[in-house]
Design an enzyme around this catalytic site. Structure first.
Site, PDB file in Angstrom:
ATOM      1  N   SER A  43       0.644  -1.174  -0.050  1.00  9.03           N
ATOM      2  CA  SER A  43       0.056  -0.009  -0.043  1.00  9.03           C
ATOM      3  C   SER A  43       0.903   1.319  -0.001  1.00  9.03           C
ATOM      4  CB  SER A  43      -0.820  -0.217   1.109  1.00  9.03           C
ATOM      5  OG  SER A  43      -1.441   1.079   1.466  1.00  9.03           O
ATOM      6  N   TYR A  49      -1.826  -1.049  10.423  1.00 15.41           N
ATOM      7  CA  TYR A  49      -1.789  -1.327   9.054  1.00 15.41           C
ATOM      8  C   TYR A  49      -0.454  -0.873   8.531  1.00 15.41           C
ATOM      9  CZ  TYR A  49      -3.902  -1.129   4.244  1.00 15.41           C
ATOM     10  OH  TYR A  49      -4.113  -1.380   2.803  1.00 15.41           O
TER      11      TYR A  49
HETATM   12  P1  NAD Z   1     -11.069  -6.246  -0.030  1.00 10.48           P
HETATM   13  O1  NAD Z   1     -11.775  -6.157   1.383  1.00 10.48           O
HETATM   14  O2  NAD Z   1     -12.257  -6.133  -1.096  1.00 10.48           O
HETATM   15  O3  NAD Z   1     -10.556  -7.678  -0.080  1.00 10.48           O
HETATM   16  C1  NAD Z   1      -9.929  -8.210   0.757  1.00 10.48           C
HETATM   17  C2  NAD Z   1     -10.001  -9.779   0.703  1.00 10.48           C
HETATM   18  O4  NAD Z   1      -9.181 -10.535   1.528  1.00 10.48           O
HETATM   19  C3  NAD Z   1     -11.367 -10.553   0.502  1.00 10.48           C
HETATM   20  O5  NAD Z   1     -11.302 -11.485  -0.443  1.00 10.48           O
HETATM   21  C4  NAD Z   1     -11.452 -11.071   1.801  1.00 10.48           C
HETATM   22  O6  NAD Z   1     -12.374 -12.178   1.987  1.00 10.48           O
HETATM   23  C5  NAD Z   1     -10.183 -11.533   2.218  1.00 10.48           C
HETATM   24  N1  NAD Z   1      -9.950 -11.761   3.743  1.00 10.48           N
HETATM   25  C6  NAD Z   1     -10.119 -10.833   4.613  1.00 10.48           C
HETATM   26  N2  NAD Z   1      -9.398 -11.513   5.706  1.00 10.48           N
HETATM   27  C7  NAD Z   1      -9.034 -12.748   5.448  1.00 10.48           C
HETATM   28  C8  NAD Z   1      -8.434 -14.100   5.965  1.00 10.48           C
HETATM   29  N3  NAD Z   1      -8.208 -13.737   7.307  1.00 10.48           N
HETATM   30  N4  NAD Z   1      -8.035 -14.914   5.308  1.00 10.48           N
HETATM   31  C9  NAD Z   1      -8.335 -14.921   4.237  1.00 10.48           C
HETATM   32  N5  NAD Z   1      -8.741 -14.119   3.368  1.00 10.48           N
HETATM   33  C10 NAD Z   1      -9.121 -12.692   3.947  1.00 10.48           C
HETATM   34  O7  NAD Z   1     -10.172  -5.317   0.051  1.00 10.48           O
HETATM   35  P2  NAD Z   1      -9.175  -4.849  -1.136  1.00 10.48           P
HETATM   36  O8  NAD Z   1      -9.062  -3.381  -1.055  1.00 10.48           O
HETATM   37  O9  NAD Z   1      -9.205  -5.603  -2.524  1.00 10.48           O
HETATM   38  O10 NAD Z   1      -7.785  -5.276  -0.424  1.00 10.48           O
HETATM   39  C11 NAD Z   1      -6.779  -6.110  -1.070  1.00 10.48           C
HETATM   40  C12 NAD Z   1      -5.229  -5.964  -0.734  1.00 10.48           C
HETATM   41  O11 NAD Z   1      -4.891  -4.499  -1.196  1.00 10.48           O
HETATM   42  C13 NAD Z   1      -5.215  -5.658   0.847  1.00 10.48           C
HETATM   43  O12 NAD Z   1      -4.033  -6.023   1.198  1.00 10.48           O
HETATM   44  C14 NAD Z   1      -5.138  -4.108   1.137  1.00 10.48           C
HETATM   45  O13 NAD Z   1      -4.437  -3.808   2.487  1.00 10.48           O
HETATM   46  C15 NAD Z   1      -4.544  -3.733   0.014  1.00 10.48           C
HETATM   47  N6  NAD Z   1      -4.767  -2.353  -0.344  1.00 10.48           N
HETATM   48  C16 NAD Z   1      -6.260  -1.707  -0.563  1.00 10.48           C
HETATM   49  C17 NAD Z   1      -6.218  -0.409  -0.862  1.00 10.48           C
HETATM   50  C18 NAD Z   1      -7.588   0.364  -1.168  1.00 10.48           C
HETATM   51  O14 NAD Z   1      -7.750   1.444  -1.282  1.00 10.48           O
HETATM   52  N7  NAD Z   1      -8.503  -0.455  -1.337  1.00 10.48           N
HETATM   53  C19 NAD Z   1      -5.163   0.309  -0.969  1.00 10.48           C
HETATM   54  C20 NAD Z   1      -3.790  -0.043  -0.638  1.00 10.48           C
HETATM   55  C21 NAD Z   1      -3.759  -1.301  -0.436  1.00 10.48           C
END
Ligand code: NAD
Length: 259
Positions: A141, A154
């Site tokens: 991130s 985080y």
């Molecule tokens: P999201 O909530 O859409 O997806 C998260 C996924 O992780 C889902 O499939 C969920 O079921 C799974 N998950 C959660 N806890 C879990 C566990 N204990 N075991 C297995 N699976 C689990 O979120 P996203 O935004 O797509 O996030 C994906 C990645 O991107 C994350 O690592 C997040 O930190 C990172 N990220 C997101 C953003 C943003 O703005 N959305 C920005 C930077 C980084």
């Protein structure tokens, strides 16, 4: 491009992970999905995106549990193949000042956002070394590079993940295995929707205004990054053209970290 390769994408039932899984399937990879929620719908979405008859499976391992991660890796090897492309994407968020931060939430964030990548990587590397090819993508991130208030766990986990990425890249530097981190800014997935909802509720704002304020505070482009844009970056990092991209933390953040 990834014909016959096996990809494992953790946390891929929604958001960024699902888009990356679709892109890898489109490149011809067999894909193992992981994550909670509607697994059948995610499998269907990846099947719809795949090119050819590649396998699409789902395993529900809780990425906070090392034994479950071991089971996920064994399942992948047995049902699909040794992991060639490992995308460590599962992640959660919790926002509170340090002195009020729930201790259980701290441990879960470190376990899911950081330690799970150690376990999948240590278990995938021996097979990648045997085949002398691998791609490890850690979805970190902007918070792997800079901080924001209220996100201590985080930010600590994502900075840790960027550091871990560099170490793995060095340990594999003379091989056909690369390890890199992707650092998105705001992406409107369920993880961020919760933060939009919290802001809307706290300040009595309509959704659109809460989204606009969230972007205005951090992201100069004033536009969300899309999961599809991140999936295209992931696809590039899996390509032969990216064979000498090693140990980087590449941002796609609408200018967030340029400030
Ligand atoms: P999201 O909530 O859409 O997806 C998260 C996924 O992780 C889902 O499939 C969920 O079921 C799974 N998950 C959660 N806890 C879990 C566990 N204990 N075991 C297995 N699976 C689990 O979120 P996203 O935004 O797509 O996030 C994906 C990645 O991107 C994350 O690592 C997040 O930190 C990172 N990220 C997101 C953003 C943003 O703005 N959305 C920005 C930077 C980084």
């Amino acid at each position: 491009m990834l014909n016959g390769k096996t990809a494992l994408v953790t946390g891929s039932t929604s958001g960024i992970g699902l888009a990356i899984a679709q892109a890898l399937a489109q490149q011809g990879a067999h894909v193992v999905l992981n994550g909670f929620g509607d697994a059948a719908q995610a499998v269907q979405a990846v099947q719809a995106a795949r090119s050819g008859d590649t396998l699409v499976e789902h395993h529900p391992a809780d990425m906070s549990d090392p034994a479950a991660i071991q089971a996920l890796m064994a399942f992948t090897e047995r049902h699909v193949g040794g992991v060639d492309v490992l995308v460590n994407n599962a992640g959660i968020q919790h926002v509170a000042p340090v002195e009020d931060f729930d201790v259980v939430q701290w441990d879960r964030i470190i376990a899911i956002n950081l330690t799970s990548a150690f376990h999948t990587t240590r278990l995938a590397l021996p097979g990648m070394r045997k085949r002398n090819w691998g791609r490890i993508l850690n979805v970190a991130s902007v918070h792997g590079l800079v901080a924001s208030s209220g996100k201590s766990a985080y930010v600590a986990a994502k900075h840790g993940l960027v550091g871990f990425t560099k170490t793995v890249a060095l340990e594999t530097a003379t091989t056909g295995i690369t390890c890199n981190a992707i650092c998105p800014g705001w992406v409107l997935t369920p993880l961020v929707q919760k933060q939009v909802d919290a802001r809307a509720a706290e300040r009595g704002l309509p959704q659109r205004e809460a989204e606009r304020q969230l972007l205005a505070e951090k992201q100069p482009s004033q536009a969300f990054v899309t999961p599809e844009q991140l999936a295209a970056m992931a696809t590039f990092l899996c390509s032969e053209a990216a064979a000498q991209v090693r140990g980087v933390a590449w941002t796609m953040d609408g200018g967030w970290t340029a400030q």
